[in-house]
Write an enzyme that holds these catalytic residues in place. Structure first.
Site, PDB file in Angstrom:
ATOM      1  N   GLY A  43      36.239  47.869  34.649  1.00  0.00           N
ATOM      2  CA  GLY A  43      36.046  47.225  33.298  1.00  0.00           C
ATOM      3  C   GLY A  43      36.159  47.936  32.116  1.00  0.00           C
ATOM      4  O   GLY A  43      36.190  47.630  30.841  1.00  0.00           O
ATOM      5  N   GLU A  78      47.869  40.521  29.600  1.00  0.00           N
ATOM      6  CA  GLU A  78      48.185  39.601  30.733  1.00  0.00           C
ATOM      7  C   GLU A  78      47.547  38.348  30.396  1.00  0.00           C
ATOM      8  O   GLU A  78      46.467  38.153  29.443  1.00  0.00           O
ATOM      9  CB  GLU A  78      47.328  40.086  31.788  1.00  0.00           C
ATOM     10  CG  GLU A  78      47.737  41.300  32.618  1.00  0.00           C
ATOM     11  CD  GLU A  78      46.822  41.660  33.888  1.00  0.00           C
ATOM     12  OE1 GLU A  78      45.965  40.723  34.143  1.00  0.00           O
ATOM     13  OE2 GLU A  78      47.538  42.478  34.503  1.00  0.00           O
ATOM     14  N   HIS A  86      37.724  35.952  41.347  1.00  0.00           N
ATOM     15  CA  HIS A  86      38.279  37.337  41.485  1.00  0.00           C
ATOM     16  C   HIS A  86      38.227  37.342  43.199  1.00  0.00           C
ATOM     17  O   HIS A  86      37.053  37.407  43.702  1.00  0.00           O
ATOM     18  CB  HIS A  86      37.318  38.201  41.017  1.00  0.00           C
ATOM     19  CG  HIS A  86      38.124  39.676  40.891  1.00  0.00           C
ATOM     20  ND1 HIS A  86      37.965  40.546  39.860  1.00  0.00           N
ATOM     21  CD2 HIS A  86      38.555  40.308  41.947  1.00  0.00           C
ATOM     22  CE1 HIS A  86      38.556  41.739  40.087  1.00  0.00           C
ATOM     23  NE2 HIS A  86      38.980  41.477  41.316  1.00  0.00           N
ATOM     24  N   LYS A 115      31.500  43.851  38.426  1.00  0.00           N
ATOM     25  CA  LYS A 115      30.891  43.092  39.664  1.00  0.00           C
ATOM     26  C   LYS A 115      29.411  43.243  39.822  1.00  0.00           C
ATOM     27  O   LYS A 115      29.003  44.399  40.101  1.00  0.00           O
ATOM     28  CB  LYS A 115      31.677  43.301  40.643  1.00  0.00           C
ATOM     29  CG  LYS A 115      33.250  43.325  40.457  1.00  0.00           C
ATOM     30  CD  LYS A 115      33.911  43.825  41.880  1.00  0.00           C
ATOM     31  CE  LYS A 115      35.520  43.724  41.353  1.00  0.00           C
ATOM     32  NZ  LYS A 115      36.240  44.491  42.502  1.00  0.00           N
ATOM     33  N   GLU A 153      43.884  43.365  45.071  1.00  0.00           N
ATOM     34  CA  GLU A 153      42.991  42.201  44.103  1.00  0.00           C
ATOM     35  C   GLU A 153      43.787  41.264  43.704  1.00  0.00           C
ATOM     36  O   GLU A 153      44.893  41.295  43.180  1.00  0.00           O
ATOM     37  CB  GLU A 153      42.214  43.041  43.023  1.00  0.00           C
ATOM     38  CG  GLU A 153      41.402  44.192  43.512  1.00  0.00           C
ATOM     39  CD  GLU A 153      40.135  44.345  42.536  1.00  0.00           C
ATOM     40  OE1 GLU A 153      40.284  43.897  41.323  1.00  0.00           O
ATOM     41  OE2 GLU A 153      39.455  45.313  42.846  1.00  0.00           O
ATOM     42  N   ARG A 171      41.398  53.404  47.257  1.00  0.00           N
ATOM     43  CA  ARG A 171      40.265  54.183  47.259  1.00  0.00           C
ATOM     44  C   ARG A 171      39.228  53.049  48.160  1.00  0.00           C
ATOM     45  O   ARG A 171      39.602  51.867  48.363  1.00  0.00           O
ATOM     46  CB  ARG A 171      39.391  54.750  46.152  1.00  0.00           C
ATOM     47  CG  ARG A 171      39.069  53.641  45.258  1.00  0.00           C
ATOM     48  CD  ARG A 171      38.641  53.785  43.895  1.00  0.00           C
ATOM     49  NE  ARG A 171      38.475  52.837  42.755  1.00  0.00           N
ATOM     50  CZ  ARG A 171      37.563  52.051  42.526  1.00  0.00           C
ATOM     51  NH1 ARG A 171      36.577  51.974  43.649  1.00  0.00           N
ATOM     52  NH2 ARG A 171      37.689  51.397  41.406  1.00  0.00           N
TER      53      ARG A 171
END
Length: 335
Positions: A43, A78, A86, A115, A153, A171
């Site tokens: 974020g 975007e 999400h 999140k 994602e 990761r």
């Protein structure tokens, strides 16, 4: 690469390095847009821009934070999806050409793009959309000849019923235990096997989802004070013990939480036979958590889980900030 593979991609720009280039990109995409740090994560370096007069300040803020946090001030522009979900897919790839997915997760409940609550599997997706997202993730990992655990994602536009690929996290992610709870697969073990040159220990047909799981992040923060971090001494730390409940933590009574790092104290993961039972079991476990000495987000998480919109699955990525928090008056339920 995603476009070449036929994977649906959200509308956006290539990387831009100046406010002028960002403004040109917005003219093509249209408002609202999200400025996102190209080298970012967690974020950081992200700013929402609703109107032209906001762009200059948002650019300076996003690129400055990106430069400071990642040493890379490049930005993506975007199209911002107002009512978005999400959704991400946990994937494993090995050096023998095997690619398997472990289903998807819903990571919609966020604050400032961080999140707070995640679920597995993502609920309410049509079978066709679910299949397309899972297959897209595997196509991407196979094309990259990727070895290890990765997360693909996607952003689902609830209003349009469409989706777009966002990024790959190369990761293990914080929320991986929620996938382990519904699959019974140890993702870290699989990573070690792959790193040692071995094959993934199972085939796609062996992956079976059992029920529904939820993970809640417990942070040393005060929601009543704008989520201000609360470093200090843990005078009491007692975690719940129950079937289908898992606690990932390094905390103990007497530990002094330092002010220098992320405020995450623990992840509480609970599984149920279905989503409603998973929510109920997570709430029960949160009520049994006993923490003295610092403020935490446990009570706030209880209020979120009990909200009718959450129970009905009517949340989006801005729901907490735009709909829940403005009406939240503080600790509604005792943790």
């Amino acid at each position: 690469m995603a476009e070449e593979l036929g994977v649906s991609v959200g509308q956006g720009s290539d990387v831009v390095t100046s406010e002028e280039d960002a403004r040109a990109a917005v003219e093509h995409i249209g408002y609202p847009v999200l400025l996102k740090a190209a080298g970012g994560g967690g974020g950081r370096g992200m700013r929402l821009v609703d109107r032209p007069e906001e762009l200059a300040g948002a650019w300076a803020s996003a690129s400055g934070e990106a430069r400071q946090a990642f040493g890379d001030e490049r930005i993506f522009v975007e199209r911002f999806v107002r009512h978005a979900r999400h959704v991400e897919v946990q994937v494993l790839g090995d050096s023998h050409g095997n690619v398997v997915h472990l289903g998807h997760r819903d990571c919609t409940l966020q604050r400032r793009y961080q999140k707070l609550v995640e679920e597995a599997p993502a609920h309410g997706l049509s079978p066709a959309l679910s299949r397309e997202i899972l297959e897209s993730a595997c196509r991407l990992i196979a094309a990259l000849d990727y070895h290890g655990a990765a997360t693909c994602e996607f952003l689902v536009d609830a209003d349009r019923g469409t989706h777009g690929f966002l990024e790959i996290n190369a990761r293990l992610q914080v929320e991986h235990p929620v996938t382990e709870m519904v699959t019974g697969i140890d993702i870290v073990r699989e990573q070690l096997r792959i790193a040692g040159g071995q094959r993934v220990s199972f085939a796609q047909d062996d992956v079976e989802l059992r029920g529904h799981a939820i993970v809640v992040r417990i942070n040393a923060e005060s929601p009543e004070r704008g989520f201000l971090p609360t470093p200090g001494r843990l005078d009491r730390w007692v975690t719940p013990v129950a079937s289908d409940v898992r606690i990932d933590t390094a905390c103990f009574a007497g530990w002094r939480i330092p002010p220098y790092y992320d405020s995450l104290l623990a992840k509480l993961i609970a599984r149920g036979e279905d989503r409603s039972r998973a929510i109920e079991r997570t709430g029960r476990a949160l009520r049994k958590l006993r923490v003295d000495g610092v403020s935490t987000t446990a009570g706030f998480a209880l209020d979120v889980l009990g909200h009718p919109d959450m129970v009905a699955g009517r949340v989006h990525t801005k729901w907490l900030e735009e709909e829940f928090l403005p009406r939240w008056t503080g600790h509604q339920q005792a943790a």
